[in-house]
Design a protein around this motif. Structure first.
Motif, short mmCIF file in Angstrom:
data_model
loop_
_atom_site.label_atom_id
_atom_site.label_comp_id
_atom_site.label_asym_id
_atom_site.label_seq_id
_atom_site.Cartn_x
_atom_site.Cartn_y
_atom_site.Cartn_z
N PRO A 24 80.52 32.81 12.95
CA PRO A 24 80.93 31.41 13.04
C PRO A 24 81.07 30.96 14.49
O PRO A 24 81.63 31.66 15.33
CB PRO A 24 82.28 31.38 12.34
CG PRO A 24 82.31 32.60 11.47
CD PRO A 24 81.47 33.62 12.19
N GLY A 25 80.52 29.78 14.77
CA GLY A 25 80.63 29.20 16.10
C GLY A 25 79.62 29.74 17.10
O GLY A 25 79.63 29.33 18.27
N VAL A 26 78.76 30.65 16.68
CA VAL A 26 77.75 31.21 17.58
C VAL A 26 76.37 30.72 17.13
O VAL A 26 75.99 30.88 15.98
CB VAL A 26 77.78 32.75 17.58
CG1 VAL A 26 76.68 33.31 18.49
CG2 VAL A 26 79.15 33.25 18.03
N ASP A 27 75.64 30.12 18.05
CA ASP A 27 74.29 29.64 17.77
C ASP A 27 73.39 30.83 17.43
O ASP A 27 73.23 31.74 18.24
CB ASP A 27 73.75 28.92 19.01
CG ASP A 27 72.36 28.35 18.82
OD1 ASP A 27 71.72 28.60 17.78
OD2 ASP A 27 71.90 27.66 19.76
N ALA A 61 75.39 43.61 15.86
CA ALA A 61 75.89 42.28 16.25
C ALA A 61 74.75 41.28 16.31
O ALA A 61 74.88 40.13 15.86
CB ALA A 61 76.59 42.36 17.60
N THR A 62 73.61 41.71 16.82
CA THR A 62 72.45 40.82 16.90
C THR A 62 72.00 40.39 15.52
O THR A 62 71.73 39.21 15.29
CB THR A 62 71.30 41.50 17.66
OG1 THR A 62 71.74 41.80 19.00
CG2 THR A 62 70.07 40.61 17.72
N ARG A 63 71.95 41.33 14.60
CA ARG A 63 71.55 40.97 13.23
C ARG A 63 72.50 39.95 12.62
O ARG A 63 72.07 39.00 11.97
CB ARG A 63 71.49 42.23 12.36
CG ARG A 63 70.29 43.08 12.60
CD ARG A 63 70.19 44.22 11.57
NE ARG A 63 69.16 45.14 11.95
CZ ARG A 63 69.34 46.23 12.69
NH1 ARG A 63 70.55 46.55 13.13
NH2 ARG A 63 68.33 47.01 12.99
N ARG A 80 64.15 29.38 24.93
CA ARG A 80 65.24 28.54 24.42
C ARG A 80 64.91 27.06 24.60
O ARG A 80 65.12 26.25 23.70
CB ARG A 80 66.54 28.90 25.14
CG ARG A 80 67.72 28.11 24.70
CD ARG A 80 68.03 28.40 23.26
NE ARG A 80 69.19 27.59 22.90
CZ ARG A 80 69.67 27.52 21.71
NH1 ARG A 80 69.12 28.19 20.75
NH2 ARG A 80 70.71 26.78 21.46
N ARG A 81 64.40 26.69 25.78
CA ARG A 81 64.02 25.29 26.02
C ARG A 81 62.94 24.85 25.05
O ARG A 81 62.97 23.76 24.50
CB ARG A 81 63.56 25.10 27.46
CG ARG A 81 64.69 24.90 28.44
CD ARG A 81 64.19 24.42 29.79
NE ARG A 81 63.27 25.35 30.42
CZ ARG A 81 63.63 26.37 31.17
NH1 ARG A 81 64.91 26.60 31.41
NH2 ARG A 81 62.72 27.17 31.71
N LEU A 110 70.38 31.14 17.50
CA LEU A 110 69.21 31.23 18.37
C LEU A 110 69.55 31.58 19.81
O LEU A 110 68.68 31.57 20.68
CB LEU A 110 68.43 29.90 18.33
CG LEU A 110 67.91 29.49 16.95
CD1 LEU A 110 67.23 28.14 17.01
CD2 LEU A 110 66.96 30.54 16.41
N ILE A 111 70.81 31.91 20.08
CA ILE A 111 71.23 32.25 21.43
C ILE A 111 70.38 33.40 21.96
O ILE A 111 70.10 34.35 21.22
CB ILE A 111 72.73 32.60 21.47
CG1 ILE A 111 73.23 32.70 22.90
CG2 ILE A 111 73.03 33.86 20.68
CD1 ILE A 111 74.74 32.77 23.01
N PRO A 112 69.92 33.33 23.20
CA PRO A 112 69.14 34.44 23.74
C PRO A 112 69.99 35.71 23.85
O PRO A 112 71.14 35.68 24.27
CB PRO A 112 68.74 33.95 25.14
CG PRO A 112 68.82 32.46 25.07
CD PRO A 112 69.94 32.17 24.11
N ILE A 113 69.41 36.83 23.44
CA ILE A 113 70.09 38.12 23.52
C ILE A 113 69.15 39.11 24.20
O ILE A 113 68.02 39.32 23.74
CB ILE A 113 70.46 38.64 22.11
CG1 ILE A 113 71.38 37.64 21.40
CG2 ILE A 113 71.11 40.02 22.21
CD1 ILE A 113 71.65 37.98 19.95
N ILE A 114 69.64 39.70 25.28
CA ILE A 114 68.87 40.69 26.04
C ILE A 114 69.62 42.01 25.99
O ILE A 114 70.78 42.09 26.38
CB ILE A 114 68.68 40.24 27.50
CG1 ILE A 114 67.95 38.89 27.56
CG2 ILE A 114 67.93 41.31 28.29
CD1 ILE A 114 67.95 38.26 28.94
N ALA A 115 68.97 43.06 25.52
CA ALA A 115 69.58 44.39 25.48
C ALA A 115 69.62 44.96 26.89
O ALA A 115 68.62 44.97 27.59
CB ALA A 115 68.78 45.31 24.57
N LEU A 116 70.80 45.41 27.31
CA LEU A 116 70.97 46.16 28.56
C LEU A 116 71.58 47.48 28.13
O LEU A 116 72.75 47.56 27.81
CB LEU A 116 71.90 45.43 29.52
CG LEU A 116 71.46 44.04 29.97
CD1 LEU A 116 72.53 43.40 30.84
CD2 LEU A 116 70.15 44.12 30.72
#
Length: 75
Positions: A16-19, A6-8, A68-69, A21-27
């Motif tokens: 579609p509709g997902v940035d 999903a991250t790739r 992100r900022r 560059l959205i931060p993704i943290i593996a848990l």
């Protein structure tokens, strides 16, 4: 779909509709040698293994927000 798959897709812009560059943290419960490197290599910003320490989670979220900022300010 796996989290790394999903991250790739997100990073490639295939969601579609997902940035992308959205931060993704593996848990994850995957805590074997090489797991962290695998998750970071697929584009995740950070990695935490379960059981999750809330202090470590807070630090990971803060790092992702700071990155992100910085990216947003560059645009």
């Amino acid at each position: 779909m796996s989290g790394d798959g999903a991250t790739r897709r997100i990073r490639r812009g295939d969601a579609p509709g997902v940035d992308p560059l959205i931060p993704i943290i593996a848990l994850t419960a995957h805590a074997m040698d090489g797991d962290k490197d695998r998750y970071l290599a697929c584009g995740m910003n950070d990695y935490l293994s379960k059981p999750v320490d809330l202090t470590a989670l807070g630090r990971a979220v803060a790092r992702a927000a700071t990155l992100r900022r910085a990216i947003t300010e560059m645009d």
